[in-house]
Design a protein around this motif. Structure first.
Motif, short mmCIF file in Angstrom:
data_model
loop_
_atom_site.label_atom_id
_atom_site.label_comp_id
_atom_site.label_asym_id
_atom_site.label_seq_id
_atom_site.Cartn_x
_atom_site.Cartn_y
_atom_site.Cartn_z
N TYR A 13 0.93 -1.11 0.03
CA TYR A 13 -0.01 0.10 0.06
C TYR A 13 0.89 1.28 -0.04
N ALA A 14 0.57 2.46 -0.59
CA ALA A 14 1.35 3.64 -1.00
C ALA A 14 1.46 4.19 0.40
N GLU A 15 0.63 4.18 1.40
CA GLU A 15 0.53 4.48 2.51
C GLU A 15 -0.21 3.52 3.77
N ASP A 70 1.06 -1.12 6.03
CA ASP A 70 1.39 -0.59 4.64
C ASP A 70 1.78 -1.96 3.73
N ALA A 272 -5.34 4.42 0.44
CA ALA A 272 -3.99 4.48 -0.21
C ALA A 272 -4.15 3.54 -1.64
N GLU A 273 -3.41 3.69 -2.62
CA GLU A 273 -3.23 2.69 -3.80
C GLU A 273 -2.59 1.55 -3.35
N SER A 274 -3.08 0.34 -4.06
CA SER A 274 -2.21 -0.63 -3.68
C SER A 274 -1.79 -1.66 -4.83
#
Length: 325
Positions: A13-15, A70, A272-274
């Motif tokens: 995950y981006a964050e 994350d 978040a983008e994954s």
């Protein structure tokens, strides 16, 4: 044949996301010709595992990671002893069609006779059937017809990853005349059901043998088809590799189509983008089990259309393992 499987799934995950809830269909089945020697799941972050049997009898494991994270790593390790199934007859008598139409067979296999999800009749599928004169096969006995159908799908489609996605309809593969195991299985299932032959989707693994002509990816999960004939019960066909399912095939789960038995599926809370990465290794047990030769970077594991409100009012996104089989 004693085989060991290592199936690595990594969500990044981006964050940090607030929570992940996941289900996995990765435990090989137990049966007469497939003995489960061992199975274990390793999770990072650690989480308590629970399990249940789904409506088709598959073992499903589920867990919740409630704290911010994350990444999510899932490592499934299996050891399975498989046996060669007894040889099938060259043909069955024409009375098998009548036995397939019996109320008992149709009632017991209702789920696998009804078009569902990805395995449905479309205009493109009907055109494919007409182009290859597949309905003419119904003049043969059911076993010979299914065997020839598997051969036709093998010869009329090229194997190529990336042409379709895990959520692609069969029309995409039919138009491109290319695809992967999942596409070929759905096409074969839809045709068998239109003939009145119960057919189900099998998700699992294959010990690949290039010398035998296998063309499926050795570092990925695999999918094939099982059909029910009253005289033989459930028997497997692998249209991707033009073989009958045998001791190199390890069945993990069965369902109506891919959506019933994805390797993993779940949701997470957060914006978040994954990204998903997957690696599979299938080896003989006597050989040292190594890490997968590579990790496949798959499509993003969710779409924005999957956004919904979670039970606590937070934002949740659906995520499903997108590596195609």
């Amino acid at each position: 044949m004693l085989l060991e499987v290592r199936h690595v799934t990594q969500y990044h995950y981006a964050e940090p996301v607030r929570e992940s809830v996941m289900e996995v269909w990765m435990q090989p089945q137990k049966g007469i010709r497939q003995r489960l020697v061992s199975f274990e799941l390793e999770l990072d972050p650690a989480a308590q595992l629970f399990s249940y049997a789904d409506p088709f009898g598959n073992a499903v494991y589920h867990f919740d990671v409630p704290q911010p994270h994350d990444r999510l790593n899932i490592v499934a390790r299996s050891a399975v002893e498989t046996q060669t199934p007894p040889p099938l007859p060259d043909a069955l008598d024409q009375g098998e069609w009548d036995r397939l139409r019996s109320d008992f067979v149709r009632g017991e296999n209702f789920d696998f006779l009804t078009h569902h999800g990805f395995a449905i009749e479309t205009q493109a599928l009907r055109a494919y059937v007409a182009q290859h004169q597949l309905d003419e096969l119904r003049r043969r006995d059911p076993l010979s017809a299914v065997r020839r159908l598997s051969e036709t799908i093998y010869s009329s489609f090229g194997y190529e990853a990336g042409v379709t996605r895990a959520d692609s309809p069969i029309d995409l593969a039919l138009k491109a005349e290319r695809g992967v195991c999942q596409d070929f299985a759905h096409i074969m299932i839809a045709i068998c059901r239109s003939w009145g032959i119960p057919a189900r989707y099998v998700s699992g693994y294959l010990f690949t043998d290039r010398q035998a002509g296998d063309r499926s990816d050795p570092d990925a999960t695999h999918a094939w088809v099982e059909v029910f004939l009253p005289s033989t019960r459930w028997i497997g066909f692998d249209p991707t590799n033009n073989v009958e399912a045998g001791e190199r095939h390890i069945a993990a789960a069965v369902g109506r189509d891919y959506n019933d038995v994805p390797p993993s599926r779940g949701v997470y809370k957060g914006e978040a983008e994954s990204q998903l990465a997957v690696g599979v290794s299938v080896r003989r047990a006597r050989a040292a089990l190594t890490e997968p030769e590579f990790i496949r970077i798959a499509q993003p594991s969710f779409s924005r259309s999957g956004r919904r409100r979670g039970p606590s009012g937070g934002i949740a996104y659906d995520q499903q393992q997108q590596q195609q089989q």
